[in-house]
Enzyme design. Sequence first.
Site, PDB file in Angstrom:
ATOM      1  N   TRP A 100      36.836 -46.133 -99.115  1.00  0.00           N
ATOM      2  CA  TRP A 100      36.911 -47.248-100.075  1.00  0.00           C
ATOM      3  C   TRP A 100      37.723 -48.398 -99.516  1.00  0.00           C
ATOM      4  O   TRP A 100      37.368 -49.559 -99.707  1.00  0.00           O
ATOM      5  CB  TRP A 100      37.448 -46.750-101.422  1.00  0.00           C
ATOM      6  CG  TRP A 100      36.566 -45.667-101.963  1.00  0.00           C
ATOM      7  CD1 TRP A 100      36.875 -44.357-102.130  1.00  0.00           C
ATOM      8  CD2 TRP A 100      35.188 -45.798-102.357  1.00  0.00           C
ATOM      9  NE1 TRP A 100      35.789 -43.668-102.606  1.00  0.00           N
ATOM     10  CE2 TRP A 100      34.746 -44.530-102.748  1.00  0.00           C
ATOM     11  CE3 TRP A 100      34.285 -46.862-102.400  1.00  0.00           C
ATOM     12  CZ2 TRP A 100      33.437 -44.285-103.189  1.00  0.00           C
ATOM     13  CZ3 TRP A 100      32.986 -46.628-102.841  1.00  0.00           C
ATOM     14  CH2 TRP A 100      32.575 -45.352-103.225  1.00  0.00           C
ATOM     15  N   ASP A 167      43.821 -50.750-105.380  1.00  0.00           N
ATOM     16  CA  ASP A 167      42.646 -50.096-105.961  1.00  0.00           C
ATOM     17  C   ASP A 167      43.112 -48.728-106.470  1.00  0.00           C
ATOM     18  O   ASP A 167      43.416 -47.839-105.684  1.00  0.00           O
ATOM     19  CB  ASP A 167      41.570 -49.942-104.877  1.00  0.00           C
ATOM     20  CG  ASP A 167      40.368 -49.121-105.351  1.00  0.00           C
ATOM     21  OD1 ASP A 167      40.346 -48.680-106.515  1.00  0.00           O
ATOM     22  OD2 ASP A 167      39.444 -48.919-104.523  1.00  0.00           O
ATOM     23  N   LYS A 191      36.679 -42.637-113.976  1.00  0.00           N
ATOM     24  CA  LYS A 191      37.456 -41.453-113.609  1.00  0.00           C
ATOM     25  C   LYS A 191      38.409 -41.096-114.742  1.00  0.00           C
ATOM     26  O   LYS A 191      38.099 -40.248-115.545  1.00  0.00           O
ATOM     27  CB  LYS A 191      38.169 -41.657-112.283  1.00  0.00           C
ATOM     28  CG  LYS A 191      37.187 -41.376-111.150  1.00  0.00           C
ATOM     29  CD  LYS A 191      37.201 -42.347-110.076  1.00  0.00           C
ATOM     30  CE  LYS A 191      36.163 -41.977-109.049  1.00  0.00           C
ATOM     31  NZ  LYS A 191      35.305 -43.047-108.680  1.00  0.00           N
TER      32      LYS A 191
HETATM   33  C1  LIG Z   1      39.083 -45.328-104.797  1.00  0.00           C
HETATM   34  C2  LIG Z   1      37.737 -45.886-105.134  1.00  0.00           C
HETATM   35  N1  LIG Z   1      37.518 -47.206-105.000  1.00  0.00           N
HETATM   36  C3  LIG Z   1      36.336 -47.751-105.284  1.00  0.00           C
HETATM   37  C4  LIG Z   1      35.272 -46.990-105.712  1.00  0.00           C
HETATM   38  C5  LIG Z   1      33.959 -47.648-106.013  1.00  0.00           C
HETATM   39  O1  LIG Z   1      33.838 -47.780-107.363  1.00  0.00           O
HETATM   40  P1  LIG Z   1      32.526 -48.340-108.081  1.00  0.00           P
HETATM   41  O2  LIG Z   1      31.455 -47.335-107.860  1.00  0.00           O
HETATM   42  O3  LIG Z   1      32.970 -48.475-109.500  1.00  0.00           O
HETATM   43  O4  LIG Z   1      32.194 -49.650-107.471  1.00  0.00           O
HETATM   44  C6  LIG Z   1      35.446 -45.618-105.891  1.00  0.00           C
HETATM   45  C7  LIG Z   1      34.338 -44.778-106.374  1.00  0.00           C
HETATM   46  O5  LIG Z   1      34.382 -43.575-106.405  1.00  0.00           O
HETATM   47  C8  LIG Z   1      36.705 -45.060-105.580  1.00  0.00           C
HETATM   48  O6  LIG Z   1      36.919 -43.730-105.718  1.00  0.00           O
END
Ligand SMILES: Cc1ncc(COP(=O)(O)O)c(C=O)c1O
Length: 354
Positions: A100, A167, A191
Amino acid sequence: MKKHNYSAGPCILPQEVFQEASQAILDFNNSGLSILEISHRSKDFVDVMEEARNLALELLGLEGKGYKALFLQGGASMQFLMVPYNLLQTKAAYLNTGTWSTKAIKEGKFFGEVKEVASSADKGFKYIPKGYFIPSDVDYFHCTSNNTIYGTQIKEFPKTPKPMVCDMSSDIFSRQMDFSQFDVIYAGAQKNMGPAGTTLVVIKEDILGKVERSVPSMMDYRVHLNKASMFNTPAVYAVYVSMLTLRWLKKNGGIAGIEERNEKKANLLYSEIDINPLFEGYAEKEDRSMMNATFNLLNDDLKESFDAMWKEAGIDGLNGHRSVGGYRASMYNALSLESVQVLVDVMSELERKA
Ligand SMILES: Cc1ncc(COP(=O)(O)O)c(C=O)c1O
Protein backbone atom coordinates in the site's frame (compact mmCIF):
# COMPACT_ATOMS: atom_id res chain seq x y z
CA MET A 1 -22.99 -23.05 12.49
CA LYS A 2 -21.23 -20.02 13.96
CA LYS A 3 -18.75 -18.53 11.52
CA HIS A 4 -15.44 -17.01 12.58
CA ASN A 5 -14.65 -14.36 10.03
CA TYR A 6 -10.93 -13.67 9.57
CA SER A 7 -11.32 -11.85 6.27
CA ALA A 8 -8.84 -8.99 5.70
CA GLY A 9 -11.44 -6.60 4.33
CA PRO A 10 -14.26 -6.13 3.71
CA CYS A 11 -14.57 -7.98 6.94
CA ILE A 12 -16.35 -8.67 10.19
CA LEU A 13 -18.52 -5.98 11.79
CA PRO A 14 -20.51 -6.21 15.05
CA GLN A 15 -23.67 -8.34 14.84
CA GLU A 16 -25.75 -5.64 16.49
CA VAL A 17 -24.67 -3.23 13.76
CA PHE A 18 -25.85 -5.70 11.11
CA GLN A 19 -29.19 -5.96 12.87
CA GLU A 20 -29.76 -2.25 13.13
CA ALA A 21 -28.46 -1.66 9.62
CA SER A 22 -30.77 -4.26 8.14
CA GLN A 23 -33.76 -2.77 9.95
CA ALA A 24 -32.92 0.64 8.45
CA ILE A 25 -33.21 -0.88 4.97
CA LEU A 26 -36.82 -1.76 5.72
CA ASP A 27 -37.77 1.30 7.77
CA PHE A 28 -35.31 4.02 8.65
CA ASN A 29 -36.03 5.92 11.89
CA ASN A 30 -39.72 4.93 11.71
CA SER A 31 -40.09 7.09 8.62
CA GLY A 32 -41.79 4.40 6.59
CA LEU A 33 -38.95 4.75 4.09
CA SER A 34 -35.79 2.74 3.53
CA ILE A 35 -32.42 4.37 4.16
CA LEU A 36 -31.67 3.34 0.58
CA GLU A 37 -34.37 5.60 -0.84
CA ILE A 38 -34.13 8.80 1.20
CA SER A 39 -32.46 11.99 0.06
CA HIS A 40 -28.96 12.60 1.34
CA ARG A 41 -30.23 16.15 1.98
CA SER A 42 -32.99 14.94 4.29
CA LYS A 43 -32.61 15.95 7.92
CA ASP A 44 -32.44 12.31 8.99
CA PHE A 45 -29.39 11.66 6.84
CA VAL A 46 -27.70 15.01 7.48
CA ASP A 47 -27.90 14.06 11.17
CA VAL A 48 -26.27 10.70 10.42
CA MET A 49 -23.41 12.35 8.55
CA GLU A 50 -22.86 14.87 11.33
CA GLU A 51 -22.93 12.20 14.02
CA ALA A 52 -20.47 10.03 12.07
CA ARG A 53 -18.06 12.95 11.58
CA ASN A 54 -18.30 13.98 15.23
CA LEU A 55 -17.94 10.45 16.58
CA ALA A 56 -14.81 9.91 14.49
CA LEU A 57 -13.17 13.01 15.97
CA GLU A 58 -14.40 12.25 19.49
CA LEU A 59 -13.11 8.67 19.47
CA LEU A 60 -9.72 9.81 18.14
CA GLY A 61 -9.55 12.51 20.83
CA LEU A 62 -9.32 15.24 18.21
CA GLU A 63 -12.35 17.35 19.05
CA GLY A 64 -11.60 21.06 19.41
CA LYS A 65 -8.06 20.64 18.10
CA GLY A 66 -8.51 22.11 14.63
CA TYR A 67 -9.42 18.86 12.89
CA LYS A 68 -12.39 18.02 10.65
CA ALA A 69 -13.60 14.62 9.47
CA LEU A 70 -14.86 13.79 5.97
CA PHE A 71 -16.49 10.68 4.53
CA LEU A 72 -15.36 10.56 0.91
CA GLN A 73 -15.46 8.00 -1.88
CA GLY A 74 -12.81 6.37 -4.04
CA GLY A 75 -11.32 4.27 -1.23
CA ALA A 76 -7.99 4.78 0.45
CA SER A 77 -6.55 4.46 -3.07
CA MET A 78 -8.09 7.83 -3.95
CA GLN A 79 -6.31 9.32 -0.93
CA PHE A 80 -2.99 8.17 -2.43
CA LEU A 81 -3.51 10.96 -4.96
CA MET A 82 -5.70 13.43 -3.05
CA VAL A 83 -2.99 13.83 -0.42
CA PRO A 84 -0.28 14.97 -2.86
CA TYR A 85 -2.80 16.95 -4.93
CA ASN A 86 -3.55 19.06 -1.85
CA LEU A 87 -0.23 19.01 -0.01
CA LEU A 88 2.71 18.30 -2.31
CA GLN A 89 4.25 21.50 -3.64
CA THR A 90 7.77 20.28 -4.45
CA LYS A 91 8.88 17.27 -2.41
CA ALA A 92 7.43 14.72 0.01
CA ALA A 93 8.95 11.97 2.16
CA TYR A 94 7.42 8.48 2.16
CA LEU A 95 8.16 5.42 4.26
CA ASN A 96 7.78 2.22 2.25
CA THR A 97 6.47 -0.65 4.36
CA GLY A 98 4.64 -2.69 1.74
CA THR A 99 2.20 -2.89 -1.13
CA TRP A 100 0.00 0.00 0.00
CA SER A 101 2.86 2.41 0.69
CA THR A 102 4.34 1.46 -2.68
CA LYS A 103 1.05 2.42 -4.33
CA ALA A 104 0.90 5.70 -2.40
CA ILE A 105 4.46 6.49 -3.52
CA LYS A 106 3.57 5.84 -7.16
CA GLU A 107 0.71 8.36 -7.03
CA GLY A 108 2.80 10.94 -5.14
CA LYS A 109 5.28 10.97 -8.02
CA PHE A 110 2.63 12.45 -10.33
CA PHE A 111 2.79 15.66 -8.28
CA GLY A 112 6.43 16.23 -7.35
CA GLU A 113 9.59 14.67 -6.02
CA VAL A 114 9.14 11.72 -3.71
CA LYS A 115 11.92 10.83 -1.32
CA GLU A 116 11.61 7.26 -0.06
CA VAL A 117 13.17 7.69 3.38
CA ALA A 118 13.38 3.95 4.07
CA SER A 119 11.98 0.69 2.77
CA SER A 120 11.67 -2.84 4.08
CA ALA A 121 11.39 -4.32 0.57
CA ASP A 122 14.84 -5.91 1.05
CA LYS A 123 13.32 -8.49 3.42
CA GLY A 124 9.90 -8.98 1.89
CA PHE A 125 8.39 -6.19 4.05
CA LYS A 126 8.77 -8.36 7.16
CA TYR A 127 9.80 -5.45 9.33
CA ILE A 128 9.28 -1.73 9.95
CA PRO A 129 12.35 0.40 9.16
CA LYS A 130 13.54 2.57 12.05
CA GLY A 131 16.03 5.38 12.58
CA TYR A 132 15.56 6.94 9.16
CA PHE A 133 15.97 10.63 8.43
CA ILE A 134 13.17 12.89 7.26
CA PRO A 135 14.63 15.79 5.24
CA SER A 136 13.72 19.30 6.35
CA ASP A 137 12.75 20.46 2.85
CA VAL A 138 9.74 18.17 2.38
CA ASP A 139 6.10 19.27 2.41
CA TYR A 140 5.00 16.24 4.44
CA PHE A 141 5.91 12.75 5.60
CA HIS A 142 3.63 9.83 4.65
CA CYS A 143 3.46 6.42 6.30
CA THR A 144 1.15 3.41 6.55
CA SER A 145 0.40 2.53 10.16
CA ASN A 146 -0.51 -1.10 9.55
CA ASN A 147 0.66 -3.24 6.71
CA THR A 148 -2.43 -5.36 6.02
CA ILE A 149 -0.73 -7.78 3.63
CA TYR A 150 2.55 -8.56 5.39
CA GLY A 151 1.27 -8.18 8.95
CA THR A 152 3.50 -5.45 10.33
CA GLN A 153 2.51 -2.36 12.31
CA ILE A 154 4.31 0.84 13.23
CA LYS A 155 4.55 0.96 17.03
CA GLU A 156 6.36 4.26 17.32
CA PHE A 157 5.98 7.07 14.82
CA PRO A 158 8.89 9.38 14.00
CA LYS A 159 9.07 12.81 15.56
CA THR A 160 9.13 15.37 12.79
CA PRO A 161 8.21 19.04 12.56
CA LYS A 162 6.80 18.30 9.10
CA PRO A 163 3.11 17.51 8.61
CA MET A 164 2.55 13.78 9.06
CA VAL A 165 0.08 11.90 6.87
CA CYS A 166 -0.94 8.37 7.79
CA ASP A 167 -2.85 5.67 5.95
CA MET A 168 -4.62 3.89 8.85
CA SER A 169 -6.92 1.80 6.68
CA SER A 170 -6.35 -1.43 8.55
CA ASP A 171 -5.88 -0.32 12.15
CA ILE A 172 -7.94 2.82 12.64
CA PHE A 173 -9.84 2.82 15.96
CA SER A 174 -7.97 -0.30 17.13
CA ARG A 175 -5.32 1.11 19.50
CA GLN A 176 -4.66 4.21 21.53
CA MET A 177 -2.15 6.81 20.53
CA ASP A 178 -1.78 10.54 20.33
CA PHE A 179 -3.65 11.10 17.08
CA SER A 180 -2.78 14.79 17.15
CA GLN A 181 0.73 13.89 15.98
CA PHE A 182 -0.86 13.44 12.52
CA ASP A 183 -2.09 16.17 10.21
CA VAL A 184 -4.01 13.86 7.88
CA ILE A 185 -5.34 10.41 8.74
CA TYR A 186 -7.22 8.41 6.14
CA ALA A 187 -8.80 4.97 6.18
CA GLY A 188 -11.09 3.00 3.92
CA ALA A 189 -14.12 2.11 6.04
CA GLN A 190 -14.14 -1.58 5.17
CA LYS A 191 -12.01 -2.81 8.06
CA ASN A 192 -12.71 -1.41 11.49
CA MET A 193 -15.51 0.95 10.59
CA GLY A 194 -18.09 -0.17 8.06
CA PRO A 195 -18.76 -1.57 4.63
CA ALA A 196 -16.76 -0.71 1.51
CA GLY A 197 -17.79 2.51 -0.22
CA THR A 198 -16.66 5.30 2.03
CA THR A 199 -13.32 6.53 3.32
CA LEU A 200 -12.73 8.49 6.49
CA VAL A 201 -10.37 11.42 6.08
CA VAL A 202 -9.39 13.43 9.16
CA ILE A 203 -7.59 16.67 8.38
CA LYS A 204 -5.99 19.40 10.41
CA GLU A 205 -7.45 22.34 8.56
CA ASP A 206 -4.52 24.69 8.85
CA ILE A 207 -2.28 22.57 6.62
CA LEU A 208 -4.49 23.19 3.58
CA GLY A 209 -4.24 25.95 0.98
CA LYS A 210 -0.46 25.89 0.71
CA VAL A 211 0.03 24.37 -2.77
CA GLU A 212 0.04 26.66 -5.78
CA ARG A 213 -1.63 24.32 -8.29
CA SER A 214 -5.36 24.48 -9.00
CA VAL A 215 -7.09 21.50 -7.52
CA PRO A 216 -10.20 20.12 -9.27
CA SER A 217 -13.28 20.32 -7.04
CA MET A 218 -13.72 16.62 -6.30
CA MET A 219 -10.03 16.36 -5.37
CA ASP A 220 -10.01 19.45 -3.18
CA TYR A 221 -10.31 18.80 0.56
CA ARG A 222 -11.42 22.39 1.11
CA VAL A 223 -14.39 21.94 -1.22
CA HIS A 224 -15.51 18.87 0.73
CA LEU A 225 -14.93 20.62 4.06
CA ASN A 226 -16.92 23.68 2.98
CA LYS A 227 -19.82 21.43 2.04
CA ALA A 228 -19.67 19.39 5.27
CA SER A 229 -18.83 16.21 3.33
CA MET A 230 -21.89 16.70 1.09
CA PHE A 231 -20.33 18.25 -2.01
CA ASN A 232 -21.72 15.38 -4.02
CA THR A 233 -24.01 12.51 -3.02
CA PRO A 234 -22.16 10.64 -0.28
CA ALA A 235 -22.23 6.85 0.08
CA VAL A 236 -25.35 7.12 2.25
CA TYR A 237 -25.61 3.53 3.45
CA ALA A 238 -21.87 3.06 4.00
CA VAL A 239 -21.75 6.24 6.10
CA TYR A 240 -24.80 5.10 8.06
CA VAL A 241 -23.28 1.70 8.88
CA SER A 242 -19.98 3.38 9.79
CA MET A 243 -21.87 5.66 12.17
CA LEU A 244 -23.52 2.64 13.81
CA THR A 245 -20.11 0.96 14.23
CA LEU A 246 -18.65 4.11 15.77
CA ARG A 247 -21.61 4.26 18.19
CA TRP A 248 -20.95 0.59 19.06
CA LEU A 249 -17.29 1.37 19.68
CA LYS A 250 -18.13 4.32 21.95
CA LYS A 251 -20.60 2.19 23.91
CA ASN A 252 -17.98 -0.52 24.36
CA GLY A 253 -15.28 1.58 25.96
CA GLY A 254 -13.99 3.49 22.94
CA ILE A 255 -10.49 2.89 21.65
CA ALA A 256 -9.11 2.17 25.15
CA GLY A 257 -11.64 -0.63 25.63
CA ILE A 258 -11.12 -2.16 22.22
CA GLU A 259 -7.34 -1.96 22.49
CA GLU A 260 -7.42 -4.14 25.59
CA ARG A 261 -9.50 -6.75 23.78
CA ASN A 262 -7.36 -6.54 20.63
CA GLU A 263 -4.20 -7.10 22.69
CA LYS A 264 -5.67 -10.21 24.31
CA LYS A 265 -6.65 -11.64 20.92
CA ALA A 266 -3.27 -10.93 19.35
CA ASN A 267 -1.37 -12.33 22.36
CA LEU A 268 -3.42 -15.51 22.28
CA LEU A 269 -2.77 -16.17 18.61
CA TYR A 270 0.90 -15.15 18.52
CA SER A 271 1.63 -17.30 21.58
CA GLU A 272 0.27 -20.31 19.70
CA ILE A 273 2.22 -19.42 16.55
CA ASP A 274 5.42 -19.22 18.64
CA ILE A 275 4.85 -22.31 20.74
CA ASN A 276 3.52 -24.62 18.04
CA PRO A 277 6.44 -26.17 16.09
CA LEU A 278 4.29 -26.61 12.97
CA PHE A 279 3.93 -22.86 12.43
CA GLU A 280 6.16 -19.85 11.93
CA GLY A 281 5.21 -16.17 12.06
CA TYR A 282 6.03 -14.13 8.95
CA ALA A 283 6.69 -10.66 10.40
CA GLU A 284 9.55 -9.77 12.75
CA LYS A 285 8.29 -10.17 16.32
CA GLU A 286 8.79 -6.56 17.42
CA ASP A 287 6.83 -5.26 14.42
CA ARG A 288 3.94 -7.71 14.48
CA SER A 289 0.51 -6.32 13.71
CA MET A 290 -2.27 -6.65 16.27
CA MET A 291 -4.76 -6.63 13.39
CA ASN A 292 -3.32 -8.97 10.75
CA ALA A 293 -1.25 -11.92 11.94
CA THR A 294 0.65 -13.56 9.07
CA PHE A 295 2.08 -17.04 9.48
CA ASN A 296 3.16 -20.13 7.58
CA LEU A 297 2.74 -23.83 8.02
CA LEU A 298 6.24 -25.28 7.88
CA ASN A 299 5.29 -28.65 6.46
CA ASP A 300 3.33 -28.43 3.18
CA ASP A 301 2.15 -32.02 3.62
CA LEU A 302 -0.09 -30.85 6.47
CA LYS A 303 -1.76 -28.10 4.47
CA GLU A 304 -4.67 -30.19 3.29
CA SER A 305 -5.54 -31.38 6.82
CA PHE A 306 -5.07 -27.94 8.35
CA ASP A 307 -7.28 -26.28 5.71
CA ALA A 308 -9.97 -28.90 6.19
CA MET A 309 -9.82 -28.54 9.99
CA TRP A 310 -10.20 -24.77 10.14
CA LYS A 311 -12.97 -24.79 7.58
CA GLU A 312 -14.73 -27.49 9.57
CA ALA A 313 -14.48 -25.30 12.68
CA GLY A 314 -16.40 -22.53 10.89
CA ILE A 315 -13.36 -20.34 10.20
CA ASP A 316 -13.48 -18.24 7.06
CA GLY A 317 -10.99 -16.00 5.24
CA LEU A 318 -7.75 -17.37 6.68
CA ASN A 319 -5.74 -17.63 3.47
CA GLY A 320 -2.85 -15.20 3.09
CA HIS A 321 -2.92 -12.43 0.49
CA ARG A 322 -2.36 -13.82 -3.00
CA SER A 323 1.01 -12.00 -3.22
CA VAL A 324 2.42 -13.62 -0.03
CA GLY A 325 0.67 -16.97 0.44
CA GLY A 326 0.58 -18.72 3.80
CA TYR A 327 -2.07 -17.67 6.28
CA ARG A 328 -3.36 -14.35 7.55
CA ALA A 329 -5.66 -14.01 10.52
CA SER A 330 -7.27 -10.58 10.48
CA MET A 331 -8.46 -9.79 13.99
CA TYR A 332 -10.39 -6.59 13.53
CA ASN A 333 -12.32 -4.92 16.35
CA ALA A 334 -15.51 -6.95 15.97
CA LEU A 335 -13.78 -10.36 16.08
CA SER A 336 -14.25 -11.98 19.47
CA LEU A 337 -11.65 -13.61 21.69
CA GLU A 338 -13.74 -16.80 21.40
CA SER A 339 -13.18 -16.82 17.63
CA VAL A 340 -9.43 -16.56 18.16
CA GLN A 341 -9.63 -19.43 20.66
CA VAL A 342 -11.30 -21.57 17.97
CA LEU A 343 -8.37 -20.99 15.61
CA VAL A 344 -5.81 -21.63 18.34
CA ASP A 345 -7.58 -24.89 19.25
CA VAL A 346 -7.44 -26.02 15.61
CA MET A 347 -3.70 -25.23 15.45
CA SER A 348 -2.93 -27.19 18.62
CA GLU A 349 -5.18 -30.05 17.49
CA LEU A 350 -3.13 -30.24 14.27
CA GLU A 351 0.02 -30.49 16.36
CA ARG A 352 -1.46 -33.31 18.43
CA LYS A 353 -2.45 -35.22 15.30
CA ALA A 354 0.77 -34.65 13.33
C1 LIG B 1 -3.34 -0.18 4.42
C2 LIG B 1 -4.22 -0.09 3.21
N1 LIG B 1 -4.19 1.02 2.46
C3 LIG B 1 -4.95 1.15 1.37
C4 LIG B 1 -5.80 0.15 0.96
C5 LIG B 1 -6.63 0.33 -0.28
O1 LIG B 1 -7.90 0.65 0.10
P1 LIG B 1 -9.11 0.82 -0.93
O2 LIG B 1 -9.37 -0.53 -1.51
O3 LIG B 1 -10.20 1.34 -0.05
O4 LIG B 1 -8.70 1.80 -1.96
C6 LIG B 1 -5.89 -1.02 1.71
C7 LIG B 1 -6.80 -2.10 1.31
O5 LIG B 1 -6.81 -3.19 1.84
C8 LIG B 1 -5.07 -1.14 2.86
O6 LIG B 1 -5.10 -2.26 3.61
